[in-house]
Design an enzyme around this catalytic site. Structure first.
Site, short mmCIF file in Angstrom:
data_model
loop_
_atom_site.label_atom_id
_atom_site.label_comp_id
_atom_site.label_asym_id
_atom_site.label_seq_id
_atom_site.Cartn_x
_atom_site.Cartn_y
_atom_site.Cartn_z
N ASP A 51 -18.42 15.47 12.50
CA ASP A 51 -19.56 15.77 13.52
C ASP A 51 -18.87 16.18 14.96
O ASP A 51 -19.50 17.15 15.35
CB ASP A 51 -20.49 14.62 13.47
CG ASP A 51 -21.57 14.88 14.49
OD1 ASP A 51 -22.55 15.59 14.27
OD2 ASP A 51 -21.67 14.11 15.41
N GLU A 123 -19.68 17.60 6.93
CA GLU A 123 -18.97 17.02 8.21
C GLU A 123 -17.94 16.23 7.59
O GLU A 123 -16.96 16.45 8.50
CB GLU A 123 -20.19 16.33 8.98
CG GLU A 123 -21.19 17.23 9.56
CD GLU A 123 -22.44 16.21 10.41
OE1 GLU A 123 -22.76 16.79 11.42
OE2 GLU A 123 -22.40 15.05 9.99
#
Length: 231
Positions: A51, A123
């Site tokens: 992320d 992610e």
């Protein structure tokens, strides 16, 4: 599992030096819990790292591509590019759900198609590539699979609004959505929807919710309209 991981490597155009990182990126917490694996064995820590890498790369991309865009607009645009539905869309293009290790319950209730699950895995995959091959390889993956074809994705996410605008500009009849079918048990149901402009059907869609099915149907309708040079 090794064969599936090799398939995934081919798809993402990246070969891992440490294959265990790729496997960990595909381990959902439900799988780890079911097998009484340590909490850190699932992909959540890699997701956390991915992320951050994704936010940096997408920020740099926007900063470079839009030199006159103000900070507030940059922030808003970045949020739309890396939000859960957007990452899930990217994951679907890679069929990432097929490679996930899920607990039996999560799998039975449609976890492989669930946006929250597949976006997190996307992610985690970025995090795994970053650890295995460094920033340059993670950046290349993000540019190839997340930041590419943004106009196409915008068309998909705003499909109902865009279709409404096209219909108002070019047609006298209104657009409406008709539910044409449902299948599956309550905990894993899918819906089919058709889009009509007046009496003519222009597109169909399928999704885990009626809203998702309508979005897909609107998108398919826009593509059909564009083929007829109606924009």
């Amino acid at each position: 599992m090794d064969n599936k991981l090799t398939q995934l490597e081919h798809k993402i155009h990246y070969r891992f030096q440490d294959r265990s990182l790729l496997k960990q990126a595909m381990i959902h917490s439900s799988y780890a819990n079911e097998r009484q694996m340590p909490k850190q064995a699932c992909n959540e820590r890699l997701e956390f790292l991915g992320d951050a890498v994704l936010e940096l790369v997408s920020s740099e991309f926007l900063f470079t591509e839009h030199p006159k865009m103000p900070e507030g607009e940059l922030t808003k645009t970045r949020a739309s590019m890396v939000c859960e539905p957007s990452l899930a869309f990217c994951a679907r293009e890679l069929n990432l759900g097929a490679y996930l290790l899920l607990g039996k319950g999560e799998d039975a209730t449609g976890g492989r198609q669930r946006d929250s699950v597949t976006s997190d895995a996307m992610e985690a995959l970025i995090g795994a590539i970053y650890l295995d091959g460094g920033f340059a390889n993670a950046k290349e993956f993000i540019h190839r699979f997340v930041l590419s074809d943004l106009e196409h994705r915008k068309l998909f996410f705003d499909s109902k609004t865009i279709l409404q605008e096209i219909v108002q500009a070019h047609f006298e009849d209104p657009v409406f959505y008709q539910l044409t079918g449902e299948e599956g048990p309550d905990h894993n149901k899918s819906f089919q929807v058709a889009v009509y402009i007046g009496q003519e059907m222009w597109g169909t869609g399928k999704g885990r919710t009626k809203k998702a099915a309508e979005q897909e149907a609107a998108y398919q309708s826009i593509l059909m309209l564009h083929q007829k040079n109606i924009k």
